[in-house]
Design a protein around this motif. Structure first.
Motif, PDB file in Angstrom:
ATOM      1  N   THR A 189       0.697  -1.092   0.176  1.00 38.91           N
ATOM      2  CA  THR A 189       0.186  -0.031   0.249  1.00 38.91           C
ATOM      3  C   THR A 189       0.431   1.289  -0.668  1.00 38.91           C
ATOM      4  OG1 THR A 189      -1.340  -1.615   0.940  1.00 38.91           O
ATOM      5  CG2 THR A 189      -2.143   0.861   1.429  1.00 38.91           C
ATOM      6  N   LEU A 190       2.378   1.283   1.087  1.00 34.05           N
ATOM      7  CA  LEU A 190       3.281   2.524   0.426  1.00 34.05           C
ATOM      8  C   LEU A 190       3.184   2.508  -0.596  1.00 34.05           C
ATOM      9  CD1 LEU A 190       4.225   4.763   2.729  1.00 34.05           C
ATOM     10  CD2 LEU A 190       6.198   3.170   2.682  1.00 34.05           C
ATOM     11  N   VAL A 191       3.898   1.329  -0.908  1.00 30.62           N
ATOM     12  CA  VAL A 191       5.204   1.795  -2.130  1.00 30.62           C
ATOM     13  C   VAL A 191       3.783   2.243  -3.917  1.00 30.62           C
ATOM     14  CG1 VAL A 191       5.460   0.600  -3.957  1.00 30.62           C
ATOM     15  CG2 VAL A 191       6.236   0.214  -2.006  1.00 30.62           C
ATOM     16  N   GLU A 192       2.038   1.909  -3.089  1.00 25.96           N
ATOM     17  CA  GLU A 192       1.496   2.216  -4.705  1.00 25.96           C
ATOM     18  C   GLU A 192       1.329   3.183  -4.216  1.00 25.96           C
ATOM     19  OE1 GLU A 192      -1.896  -0.413  -3.480  1.00 25.96           O
ATOM     20  OE2 GLU A 192      -1.243  -1.508  -5.155  1.00 25.96           O
ATOM     21  N   HIS A 193       1.403   3.959  -3.423  1.00 25.40           N
ATOM     22  CA  HIS A 193       0.938   5.325  -2.607  1.00 25.40           C
ATOM     23  C   HIS A 193       2.460   6.239  -3.029  1.00 25.40           C
ATOM     24  CE1 HIS A 193      -0.444   8.719  -0.417  1.00 25.40           C
ATOM     25  NE2 HIS A 193       0.858   8.854  -0.066  1.00 25.40           N
ATOM     26  N   LEU A 194       3.104   5.882  -3.212  1.00 28.47           N
ATOM     27  CA  LEU A 194       4.354   6.491  -3.306  1.00 28.47           C
ATOM     28  C   LEU A 194       4.160   6.744  -4.883  1.00 28.47           C
ATOM     29  CD1 LEU A 194       7.531   5.357  -1.016  1.00 28.47           C
ATOM     30  CD2 LEU A 194       5.687   7.386  -0.676  1.00 28.47           C
ATOM     31  N   ILE A 195       3.778   5.724  -5.968  1.00 28.00           N
ATOM     32  CA  ILE A 195       3.612   5.394  -7.260  1.00 28.00           C
ATOM     33  C   ILE A 195       2.500   6.936  -7.695  1.00 28.00           C
ATOM     34  CG2 ILE A 195       2.721   4.336  -9.311  1.00 28.00           C
ATOM     35  CD1 ILE A 195       3.838   2.034  -8.048  1.00 28.00           C
ATOM     36  N   GLN A 196       2.083   6.548  -7.252  1.00 26.11           N
ATOM     37  CA  GLN A 196       0.594   7.701  -6.936  1.00 26.11           C
ATOM     38  C   GLN A 196       1.227   9.215  -6.904  1.00 26.11           C
ATOM     39  OE1 GLN A 196      -2.762   6.237  -4.249  1.00 26.11           O
ATOM     40  NE2 GLN A 196      -3.737   5.534  -6.450  1.00 26.11           N
ATOM     41  N   ARG A 197       1.802   9.205  -5.812  1.00 30.38           N
ATOM     42  CA  ARG A 197       2.551  10.843  -5.360  1.00 30.38           C
ATOM     43  C   ARG A 197       2.754  11.390  -6.499  1.00 30.38           C
ATOM     44  NH1 ARG A 197       4.317  12.749   0.123  1.00 30.38           N
ATOM     45  NH2 ARG A 197       5.877  14.213  -0.836  1.00 30.38           N
ATOM     46  N   ILE A 198       4.351  10.467  -7.168  1.00 30.12           N
ATOM     47  CA  ILE A 198       5.612  10.502  -8.546  1.00 30.12           C
ATOM     48  C   ILE A 198       4.376  10.902  -9.179  1.00 30.12           C
ATOM     49  CG2 ILE A 198       7.568   9.408  -9.752  1.00 30.12           C
ATOM     50  CD1 ILE A 198       7.934   7.580  -6.540  1.00 30.12           C
ATOM     51  N   SER A 199       3.539  10.148  -9.693  1.00 30.91           N
ATOM     52  CA  SER A 199       2.392  10.375 -11.098  1.00 30.91           C
ATOM     53  C   SER A 199       1.600  11.706 -10.948  1.00 30.91           C
ATOM     54  CB  SER A 199       0.923   9.098 -11.598  1.00 30.91           C
ATOM     55  OG  SER A 199       2.383   8.203 -11.170  1.00 30.91           O
ATOM     56  N   ALA A 200       1.037  11.749  -9.780  1.00 32.43           N
ATOM     57  CA  ALA A 200       0.291  12.925  -9.237  1.00 32.43           C
ATOM     58  C   ALA A 200       1.597  14.382  -9.799  1.00 32.43           C
ATOM     59  CB  ALA A 200      -0.266  12.872  -8.308  1.00 32.43           C
ATOM     60  N   ALA A 201       2.589  14.485  -9.273  1.00 34.02           N
ATOM     61  CA  ALA A 201       3.137  15.692  -9.170  1.00 34.02           C
ATOM     62  C   ALA A 201       3.695  16.238 -10.271  1.00 34.02           C
ATOM     63  CB  ALA A 201       4.479  14.954  -8.577  1.00 34.02           C
ATOM     64  N   PRO A 202       3.393  17.386 -10.458  1.00 33.82           N
ATOM     65  CA  PRO A 202       4.068  17.944 -11.651  1.00 33.82           C
ATOM     66  C   PRO A 202       4.910  18.298 -12.400  1.00 33.82           C
ATOM     67  CG  PRO A 202       3.731  20.156  -9.814  1.00 33.82           C
ATOM     68  CD  PRO A 202       3.263  18.235  -9.079  1.00 33.82           C
ATOM     69  N   THR A 203       5.427  17.408 -13.232  1.00 35.50           N
ATOM     70  CA  THR A 203       6.665  17.039 -14.415  1.00 35.50           C
ATOM     71  C   THR A 203       7.432  19.286 -14.367  1.00 35.50           C
ATOM     72  OG1 THR A 203       5.407  17.233 -16.586  1.00 35.50           O
ATOM     73  CG2 THR A 203       6.156  15.464 -14.686  1.00 35.50           C
ATOM     74  N   ALA A 204       8.499  18.797 -14.683  1.00 35.65           N
ATOM     75  CA  ALA A 204       9.090  20.269 -14.669  1.00 35.65           C
ATOM     76  C   ALA A 204       8.915  20.026 -16.525  1.00 35.65           C
ATOM     77  CB  ALA A 204      10.398  20.779 -14.278  1.00 35.65           C
ATOM     78  N   HIS A 205       8.678  21.250 -17.119  1.00 40.45           N
ATOM     79  CA  HIS A 205       9.154  21.279 -18.825  1.00 40.45           C
ATOM     80  C   HIS A 205      10.530  22.329 -18.771  1.00 40.45           C
ATOM     81  CE1 HIS A 205       5.130  18.873 -20.020  1.00 40.45           C
ATOM     82  NE2 HIS A 205       4.813  19.922 -18.397  1.00 40.45           N
ATOM     83  N   PRO A 206      11.223  22.485 -19.864  1.00 36.73           N
ATOM     84  CA  PRO A 206      12.416  22.681 -20.685  1.00 36.73           C
ATOM     85  C   PRO A 206      12.192  23.442 -21.101  1.00 36.73           C
ATOM     86  CG  PRO A 206      12.520  20.698 -21.386  1.00 36.73           C
ATOM     87  CD  PRO A 206      11.017  20.184 -20.692  1.00 36.73           C
ATOM     88  N   ALA A 207      12.853  24.761 -20.080  1.00 31.82           N
ATOM     89  CA  ALA A 207      12.467  26.143 -21.459  1.00 31.82           C
ATOM     90  C   ALA A 207      12.996  27.106 -22.390  1.00 31.82           C
ATOM     91  CB  ALA A 207      13.692  27.828 -20.268  1.00 31.82           C
ATOM     92  N   ARG A 208      12.085  26.461 -23.690  1.00 32.09           N
ATOM     93  CA  ARG A 208      12.490  26.103 -24.789  1.00 32.09           C
ATOM     94  C   ARG A 208      12.712  28.116 -25.872  1.00 32.09           C
ATOM     95  NH1 ARG A 208       7.369  24.191 -27.783  1.00 32.09           N
ATOM     96  NH2 ARG A 208       7.112  22.243 -26.247  1.00 32.09           N
TER      97      ARG A 208
END
Length: 189
Positions: free
Chosen positions: A170-189
């Motif tokens: 359950t903790l590992v699944e929670h970690l995966i969900q948390r990482i998946s929901a985190a906003p990703t940084a987009h490189p500057a163009r």
């Protein structure tokens, strides 16, 4: 090659952290248990765990292979206030934590929960089901601890391998969900 993840097993004094690590570890757990002596009188609060005769003085360590791609390294923290200085070192590099709680002394869960919330460390709460403890639903414990909506709360028996395994999955699944929901940084163009 398997990915290794460091997980802390934390909580108050006498809640079952050492038992959980020893129960779930696929190798003999390293435990730094020592006998409680009269020197701890007035220092360690044994209220609610008067029959406890040993205590963790540094850490517990165990290993669990989830599958071919994931290995968890478990680090159990000491529960007494006087050993909390070790927590920062043990927490270094940890991806997540399990806070073990005991409903006979639920207030002992507040300090570990605050610790992980302040650090931004994802965690799950595992309510260790002691026979003499009052029984509450996970939702009732969740409310009593005033947890974030996404924080998992599970009932468990730290003496039962399948129960401990369910907590870790359950903790590992929670970690995966948390990482998946985190906003990703987009490189500057």
């Amino acid at each position: 090659m398997a990915t290794s993840v460091k997980i802390l097993i934390a909580g108050g004094f006498g809640v079952g952290k050492t038992t959980m690590v020893a129960t779930i570890s696929e190798t003999p757990a390293l435990c730094t248990e020592e006998f409680i002596t009269e020197l701890s009188t007035g220092i360690d609060d044994l209220q609610g765990v008067e029959s406890k005769v040993t205590t963790t003085v540094a850490l517990d360590f165990g290993r669990v292979t989830i599958d071919d791609s994931l290995v968890l390294y478990l680090f159990g923290t000491p529960g007494q206030d006087r050993f909390w200085f070790l927590w920062d070192e043990l927490a270094r590099g940890a991806l997540g934590a399990v806070v073990v709680a005991d409903t006979r002394r639920l207030e002992a869960a507040f300090a570990p929960i605050d610790y992980f919330e302040r650090r931004g460390t994802a965690f799950a709460v595992a309510v260790n089901s002691f026979e003499t403890a009052p029984h509450y639903t996970p939702a009732e414990v969740h409310d009593a601890l005033d947890l974030n909506e996404q924080t998992p709360v599970l009932l468990c028996d730290a003496r039962d391998r399948d129960s401990c395994k369910h907590v870790l999955i359950t903790l590992v699944e929670h970690l995966i969900q948390r990482i998946s929901a985190a906003p990703t940084a987009h490189p500057a163009r």
